[in-house]
Design an enzyme around this catalytic site. Structure first.
Site, PDB file in Angstrom:
ATOM      1  N   GLU A 442       0.825  -1.206   0.000  1.00  0.00           N
ATOM      2  CA  GLU A 442       0.000   0.000   0.000  1.00  0.00           C
ATOM      3  C   GLU A 442       0.862   1.260   0.000  1.00  0.00           C
ATOM      4  O   GLU A 442       0.491   2.269  -0.620  1.00  0.00           O
ATOM      5  CB  GLU A 442      -0.943  -0.001   1.212  1.00  0.00           C
ATOM      6  N   HIS A 445       1.781   2.011  -3.587  1.00  0.00           N
ATOM      7  CA  HIS A 445       0.702   2.708  -4.303  1.00  0.00           C
ATOM      8  C   HIS A 445       0.691   4.196  -3.947  1.00  0.00           C
ATOM      9  O   HIS A 445       0.629   5.062  -4.825  1.00  0.00           O
ATOM     10  CB  HIS A 445      -0.656   2.101  -3.935  1.00  0.00           C
TER      11      HIS A 445
END
Length: 654
Positions: A442, A445
């Site tokens: 994450e 991202h």
């Protein structure tokens, strides 16, 4: 109380009695039988012929009644006679079935001093009931079944299957007006004209204008199509018939067309009136696309609708309003002017529209003064009216769960995350290694999103499992977007590849966690090449899906319109876009590897970071909780020391 309301209970009682008439007749028969048996109760003994002969000879019988061959004699005095079980009992009468009541036998009775009364052997009412009771029960049972099959109060049921099932909306229902609808101002303007046509038709007919035959509401699910139809009913104040498209066609042939005729007949009798058909694509799909051949019941229903809307015997005082989220499958004859004159788009609301919708749904909710609906509207891009209504309800539920008297901003934030990101699965047990992989995934991202030009800002990053995902990186656009540039889409591909690249750099391995990212990225790249003409080598050409069969499934019936050479070029171009995105994401992460570690450490400790915390970590780094105590001893220093945790897999810095 009105007189109409007083009549309803009487009719209801009458209908209940009539529907249970079979039960009442059975009760009367049973009562009559019991009364017949006990009305003339006498102690009568069936005797043998020898006993009968002895009683005659001893002159113990004073009177007798002879019916056919049945002899019933009254004793001069009570006699004690033995029963079949051996017990003794006193009797007033005796009875016996004689072989034949002859004249000689009658003279014998007279000679013995018996007063004889001969009755003609005829059947009484009870005898007739007993004899014909099987047929009577069958007939009554047949009437009972037929009445039940006809439905309650003689309405509906199997014998009225050809009747329309449309619901005439009662005037007692709570009225919804255009004031209760927000976020679709253009659609409201179009429908207000139709309402004005119904109210002031003479004003339009004077100048030669014709009332629209139909209005088709088009839009994604949840945008408020049915709510707009209810608002039209509330404003027009005319008979309003509501029915679903799937209620026309059933197992019997010709039922759909018959129900359409009956529906329009009812509407014409009560004109001016409105008919609302929800999900009209159930019967309005284009004709000639089936595989079975022969008679198509759905097509006959559609043909009847076409004739009723614009045929020889059409009535201009009936307006048809329909709703669907599949306009691409509707028959062209249904969409032409003269039938659906107006095709009204009910699109997703803008930011202003979302704020107006939130104001409507929060009228009956006790919200705190700190709640800013404008901020909520800005952060709910893409949500439609049904989503926003659900968001307000979820926020109210969260407030009630915490015994809060008002709904606060934190409740709206939590509800927004639940609606947009999914439900938190806090009970899900995740190992430390999986948490660490998810944190870096994450963070990859989010980091690529921050350093990508024109990308949507990062709203929230979390490694708490939500929905089917182990972690979520949420991006929210600053404003509503209706067009997407090539640079924006390329940046979107870079962001999707960021999680996979972070895993590869840190752990020298990849996991299945990027499966959904790869799927979304491949779909975007494919549409860029095949639909949007964003490939420099292939150019602005459209490939694939020229003739989509709506009944076979879009992917099942795709007609290939490319050569093998062009198909190979398309595959190569899609692969190039994905690989370039992977390379760009890898470069961004390698250039900001320390920020990647900071974001991952923050997620591992806090599990969730919002946009402000995210921007602060990118700019100033992250101070772990393990080192906050040591840094507090250096309060005399003006500068704050940022400490990072160096992982085993962190590459050495030159």
């Amino acid at each position: 109380m009105n007189k109409k309301n007083q009549k309803k209970p009487k009719n209801k009682v009458l209908n209940t009695i009539m529907s249970n008439i079979f039960i009442w007749i059975i009760i009367v028969i049973v009562a009559f039988t019991i009364a017949s048996n006990f009305s003339s109760y006498e102690k009568t003994k069936d005797v043998t012929y020898n006993q009968y002969k002895e009683l005659i000879d001893n002159r113990k019988i004073i009177a007798a009644t002879v019916t056919g061959n049945h002899f019933k004699g009254e004793l001069r005095e009570e006699l004690t006679l033995e029963n079949e079980d051996g017990t003794l009992q006193k009797y007033n009468f005796i009875s016996i079935e004689l072989p034949e009541a002859t004249i000689d036998l009658t003279e014998t009775w007279v000679d013995s001093g018996i007063e004889v009364k001969i009755i003609k052997d005829t059947m009484g009412l009870f005898d007739y009931l007993i004899q014909f009771s099987p047929w009577l029960i069958i007939i009554l049972f047949w009437f009972f079944i037929m009445r039940k099959m006809s439905g309650p109060s003689g309405q509906g049921g199997i014998f009225s299957f050809a009747k329309s099932k449309a619901t005439l909306v009662s005037s007692d229902n709570p009225k919804i007006t255009f004031k209760d609808v927000a976020g679709c101002d253009e659609a409201k303007v179009e429908l207000k004209e139709i309402v004005d046509f119904l109210k002031n038709s003479s004003r339009y007919t004077k100048v030669g204008a014709k009332i629209p035959r139909g209005a088709l509401l088009l839009g994604a699910p949840g945008t408020g199509k049915k709510l707009l139809a209810k608002a039209v009913y509330g404003e027009a104040k005319v008979p309003f018939y509501s029915i679903s498209g799937s209620e026309f066609v059933e197992m019997f042939v010709g039922i759909g067309a018959s129900r359409v005729r009956d529906l329009f007949d009812q509407a014409k009798k009560n004109s001016p009136s409105i008919i609302f058909i929800d999900e009209i694509d159930a019967i309005g799909r284009q004709r000639g696309a089936g595989l079975g051949g022969g008679h198509d019941e759905r097509e006959q229903t559609l043909n009847q609708i076409l004739v009723e809307m614009d045929g020889f015997n059409t009535n201009q005082n009936v307006i048809l309003i329909a709703a669907t989220n599949r306009p691409d499958v509707l028959d062209k004859a249904l969409l032409r002017p003269g039938r659906f004159d107006r095709q009204i788009i009910v699109d997703s609301p803008s930011m202003i529209g979302r704020e107006q919708i939130l104001k409507i749904h929060t009228k009956k909710v006790k919200i705190n003064k700190e709640v800013n609906l404008k901020i909520i509207a800005k952060s709910t891009v893409g949500l439609v009216g049904a989503d926003l209504e659900n968001l307000v309800n979820e926020a109210a539920i969260l407030a009630a769960r915490e015994n809060s008297l008002t709904v606060k901003m934190i409740h709206f934030e939590d509800a927004k995350d639940k609606v947009m990101l999914g439900v938190e699965r806090k009970s899900m047990v995740i190992t430390d290694s999986d948490r660490r992989i998810t944190a870096y995934h994450e963070s990859g991202h989010a980091l690529v999103a921050y350093f990508t030009e024109n990308a949507d800002p990062v709203h929230k990053v979390t490694i708490v499992p939500r929905g089917q995902a182990l972690g979520v990186t949420a991006q929210l656009p600053v404003e509503d977007k209706y067009n997407f540039s090539r640079k924006y889409l390329l940046g979107r591909l870079d962001i999707l590849m960021g999680g996979r690249c972070a895993e590869k750099i840190i752990f020298s391995d990849i996991t299945t966690g990027a499966g959904n990212d790869i799927s979304v990225a491949t779909d975007i790249a494919k549409r860029m090449v095949c639909e949007w003409g964003m490939s420099e080598s292939i150019g602005p050409l459209k490939f694939g899906r020229p003739n989509e069969e709506v009944f076979l499934g879009k992917d099942y019936s795709v007609n290939r319109n490319t050569s093998d050479h062009v198909s190979k070029l398309i595959d190569i171009e899609i692969s190039i876009l994905i690989k370039n995105a992977e390379k760009n994401a890898t470069d961004i992460i390698n250039s900001n590897i320390n920020k990647l570690h900071d974001l991952s450490n923050a997620l591992l400790e806090q599990e969730t970071i919002d946009s402000d915390e995210f921007n602060d970590i990118i700019k100033n780094g992250y101070k772990t909780n393990n080192n906050k105590e040591s840094s507090s001893d250096e309060k005399d220093k003006n500068t704050t020391t940022t400490v990072r945790i160096k992982t085993d897999t962190e590459p050495s810095q030159d």
